[in-house]
Design a protein around this motif. Structure first.
Motif, PDB file in Angstrom:
ATOM      1  N   GLY A 200      50.000  46.073  34.064  1.00 34.64           N
ATOM      2  CA  GLY A 200      50.719  46.261  32.811  1.00 34.64           C
ATOM      3  C   GLY A 200      50.865  47.727  32.505  1.00 34.64           C
ATOM      4  N   SER A 201      51.042  48.024  31.222  1.00 36.42           N
ATOM      5  CA  SER A 201      51.243  49.404  30.795  1.00 36.42           C
ATOM      6  C   SER A 201      50.057  49.893  29.986  1.00 36.42           C
ATOM      7  CB  SER A 201      52.514  49.501  29.951  1.00 36.42           C
ATOM      8  OG  SER A 201      53.653  49.123  30.697  1.00 36.42           O
ATOM      9  N   ALA A 202      49.782  51.163  30.109  1.00 40.39           N
ATOM     10  CA  ALA A 202      48.703  51.787  29.343  1.00 40.39           C
ATOM     11  C   ALA A 202      49.062  53.242  29.112  1.00 40.39           C
ATOM     12  CB  ALA A 202      47.376  51.674  30.081  1.00 40.39           C
ATOM     13  N   GLN A 203      48.459  53.812  28.116  1.00 43.62           N
ATOM     14  CA  GLN A 203      48.619  55.245  27.880  1.00 43.62           C
ATOM     15  C   GLN A 203      47.561  56.009  28.640  1.00 43.62           C
ATOM     16  OE1 GLN A 203      48.708  55.866  23.605  1.00 43.62           O
ATOM     17  NE2 GLN A 203      50.942  55.710  23.648  1.00 43.62           N
ATOM     18  N   ALA A 204      47.843  57.254  28.904  1.00 44.32           N
ATOM     19  CA  ALA A 204      46.869  58.099  29.578  1.00 44.32           C
ATOM     20  C   ALA A 204      45.553  58.093  28.802  1.00 44.32           C
ATOM     21  CB  ALA A 204      47.404  59.518  29.691  1.00 44.32           C
ATOM     22  N   GLY A 205      44.471  57.933  29.544  1.00 47.85           N
ATOM     23  CA  GLY A 205      43.157  57.840  28.930  1.00 47.85           C
ATOM     24  C   GLY A 205      42.721  56.421  28.653  1.00 47.85           C
ATOM     25  N   GLY A 206      43.655  55.485  28.798  1.00 44.67           N
ATOM     26  CA  GLY A 206      43.362  54.091  28.544  1.00 44.67           C
ATOM     27  C   GLY A 206      42.749  53.379  29.729  1.00 44.67           C
ATOM     28  N   SER A 207      42.644  52.043  29.603  1.00 46.01           N
ATOM     29  CA  SER A 207      41.991  51.229  30.627  1.00 46.01           C
ATOM     30  C   SER A 207      42.798  49.972  30.921  1.00 46.01           C
ATOM     31  CB  SER A 207      40.596  50.811  30.163  1.00 46.01           C
ATOM     32  OG  SER A 207      39.785  51.924  29.899  1.00 46.01           O
ATOM     33  N   LEU A 208      42.656  49.509  32.145  1.00 47.25           N
ATOM     34  CA  LEU A 208      43.194  48.227  32.572  1.00 47.25           C
ATOM     35  C   LEU A 208      42.227  47.622  33.577  1.00 47.25           C
ATOM     36  CD1 LEU A 208      46.996  48.991  33.202  1.00 47.25           C
ATOM     37  CD2 LEU A 208      46.075  47.498  31.430  1.00 47.25           C
ATOM     38  N   LYS A 209      42.250  46.283  33.677  1.00 41.85           N
ATOM     39  CA  LYS A 209      41.400  45.616  34.664  1.00 41.85           C
ATOM     40  C   LYS A 209      42.260  44.651  35.461  1.00 41.85           C
ATOM     41  CE  LYS A 209      37.012  43.163  35.247  1.00 41.85           C
ATOM     42  NZ  LYS A 209      35.805  42.638  34.558  1.00 41.85           N
ATOM     43  N   LEU A 210      42.255  44.843  36.771  1.00 42.88           N
ATOM     44  CA  LEU A 210      43.002  43.989  37.678  1.00 42.88           C
ATOM     45  C   LEU A 210      42.089  42.921  38.268  1.00 42.88           C
ATOM     46  CD1 LEU A 210      45.031  46.676  39.659  1.00 42.88           C
ATOM     47  CD2 LEU A 210      45.559  45.620  37.455  1.00 42.88           C
ATOM     48  N   SER A 211      42.670  41.756  38.554  1.00 42.85           N
ATOM     49  CA  SER A 211      41.934  40.677  39.202  1.00 42.85           C
ATOM     50  C   SER A 211      42.711  40.202  40.418  1.00 42.85           C
ATOM     51  CB  SER A 211      41.743  39.499  38.240  1.00 42.85           C
ATOM     52  OG  SER A 211      41.024  39.882  37.094  1.00 42.85           O
ATOM     53  N   CYS A 212      41.987  39.665  41.381  1.00 43.95           N
ATOM     54  CA  CYS A 212      42.620  39.133  42.587  1.00 43.95           C
ATOM     55  C   CYS A 212      41.819  37.913  43.047  1.00 43.95           C
ATOM     56  CB  CYS A 212      42.656  40.190  43.676  1.00 43.95           C
ATOM     57  SG  CYS A 212      43.280  39.594  45.271  1.00 43.95           S
ATOM     58  N   VAL A 213      42.431  36.759  42.989  1.00 45.42           N
ATOM     59  CA  VAL A 213      41.774  35.539  43.455  1.00 45.42           C
ATOM     60  C   VAL A 213      42.091  35.347  44.937  1.00 45.42           C
ATOM     61  CG1 VAL A 213      41.599  33.052  43.183  1.00 45.42           C
ATOM     62  CG2 VAL A 213      41.926  34.497  41.168  1.00 45.42           C
ATOM     63  N   VAL A 214      41.048  35.187  45.728  1.00 40.78           N
ATOM     64  CA  VAL A 214      41.184  35.033  47.176  1.00 40.78           C
ATOM     65  C   VAL A 214      40.785  33.609  47.549  1.00 40.78           C
ATOM     66  CG1 VAL A 214      40.535  35.942  49.435  1.00 40.78           C
ATOM     67  CG2 VAL A 214      40.552  37.455  47.430  1.00 40.78           C
ATOM     68  N   SER A 215      41.605  32.971  48.342  1.00 41.43           N
ATOM     69  CA  SER A 215      41.300  31.606  48.755  1.00 41.43           C
ATOM     70  C   SER A 215      41.606  31.411  50.226  1.00 41.43           C
ATOM     71  CB  SER A 215      42.130  30.616  47.923  1.00 41.43           C
ATOM     72  OG  SER A 215      43.516  30.826  48.131  1.00 41.43           O
ATOM     73  N   GLY A 216      40.947  30.423  50.807  1.00 37.57           N
ATOM     74  CA  GLY A 216      41.264  30.039  52.180  1.00 37.57           C
ATOM     75  C   GLY A 216      40.511  30.761  53.277  1.00 37.57           C
ATOM     76  N   TYR A 217      39.559  31.641  52.928  1.00 33.35           N
ATOM     77  CA  TYR A 217      38.836  32.331  53.998  1.00 33.35           C
ATOM     78  C   TYR A 217      37.555  31.585  54.331  1.00 33.35           C
ATOM     79  CZ  TYR A 217      35.792  34.363  50.394  1.00 33.35           C
ATOM     80  OH  TYR A 217      34.920  34.554  49.348  1.00 33.35           O
ATOM     81  N   THR A 218      37.126  31.717  55.594  1.00 31.70           N
ATOM     82  CA  THR A 218      35.950  30.984  56.033  1.00 31.70           C
ATOM     83  C   THR A 218      34.884  31.876  56.647  1.00 31.70           C
ATOM     84  OG1 THR A 218      37.031  30.554  58.148  1.00 31.70           O
ATOM     85  CG2 THR A 218      37.264  28.882  56.431  1.00 31.70           C
ATOM     86  N   TYR A 219      35.235  33.131  56.993  1.00 30.68           N
ATOM     87  CA  TYR A 219      34.255  34.028  57.587  1.00 30.68           C
ATOM     88  C   TYR A 219      33.185  34.409  56.567  1.00 30.68           C
ATOM     89  CZ  TYR A 219      36.794  34.883  61.915  1.00 30.68           C
ATOM     90  OH  TYR A 219      37.387  34.753  63.136  1.00 30.68           O
ATOM     91  N   ARG A 220      31.982  34.676  57.074  1.00 28.91           N
ATOM     92  CA  ARG A 220      30.902  35.129  56.183  1.00 28.91           C
ATOM     93  C   ARG A 220      31.011  36.623  55.914  1.00 28.91           C
ATOM     94  NH1 ARG A 220      25.146  33.208  58.038  1.00 28.91           N
ATOM     95  NH2 ARG A 220      24.695  34.235  56.060  1.00 28.91           N
ATOM     96  N   THR A 221      31.505  37.380  56.884  1.00 32.58           N
ATOM     97  CA  THR A 221      31.642  38.814  56.690  1.00 32.58           C
ATOM     98  C   THR A 221      33.086  39.129  56.322  1.00 32.58           C
ATOM     99  OG1 THR A 221      31.966  39.047  59.066  1.00 32.58           O
ATOM    100  CG2 THR A 221      29.757  39.486  58.204  1.00 32.58           C
ATOM    101  N   ILE A 222      33.226  39.864  55.230  1.00 31.77           N
ATOM    102  CA  ILE A 222      34.557  40.099  54.691  1.00 31.77           C
ATOM    103  C   ILE A 222      34.601  41.441  53.985  1.00 31.77           C
ATOM    104  CG2 ILE A 222      33.927  38.855  52.570  1.00 31.77           C
ATOM    105  CD1 ILE A 222      36.823  37.911  52.377  1.00 31.77           C
ATOM    106  N   CYS A 223      35.706  42.103  54.121  1.00 34.45           N
ATOM    107  CA  CYS A 223      35.966  43.334  53.375  1.00 34.45           C
ATOM    108  C   CYS A 223      37.150  43.067  52.450  1.00 34.45           C
ATOM    109  CB  CYS A 223      36.287  44.491  54.316  1.00 34.45           C
ATOM    110  SG  CYS A 223      36.834  45.982  53.459  1.00 34.45           S
TER     111      CYS A 223
END
Length: 128
Positions: free
Chosen positions: A10-33
């Motif tokens: 979204g939009s923010a002014q300088a000095g402000g804050s935002l929080k992004l999210s990312c839902v990950v699905s379908g992976y099966t490996y135990r080691t992940i980056c």
């Protein structure tokens, strides 16, 4: 099939804050980056931050001390908390992931070419 879905841009002014999210699905490996990258039109994709299987984090110098990457394993969700935003943080932000025994090295190098799966991106715009 591995899928990633970002939200929270979204939009923010300088000095402000935002929080992004990312839902990950379908992976099966135990080691992940998992990581965040950003890109402006006409420019190369830029690394932002990564987090590995055990929670070790790596940040680009441009965001150190301002951005925090984290994850919630129970929710299969990756986060990027962005504070003290600057106009130069304006970009399309992408979450990405790669898996397997070498994923820890990929996390440390933050090499975008080594990430196998990408989300569609979420736009962040910071005004002065």
């Amino acid at each position: 099939q591995v899928q990633l879905a970002e939200s929270g841009g979204g939009s923010a002014q300088a000095g402000g804050s935002l929080k992004l999210s990312c839902v990950v699905s379908g992976y099966t490996y135990r080691t992940i980056c998992m990581g965040w990258f950003r890109q402006n039109s006409g420019k190369e994709r830029e690394k932002v931050a990564t987090i590995d299987t055990i929670g070790a984090t790596t940040y680009a110098d441009s965001v150190k001390g301002r951005f925090t990457i984290s994850k919630d394993g129970a929710k299969n969700t990756l986060y990027l908390e962005m504070n003290s935003l600057k106009p130069e943080d304006t970009a399309m932000y992408y979450c990405a992931t790669t898996m397997g025994p070498k994923s820890g090295i990929v996390c440390k190098t933050m090499d975008a070419s080594r990430f196998a799966y990408w989300g569609q991106g979420t736009q962040v715009t910071v005004s002065a």
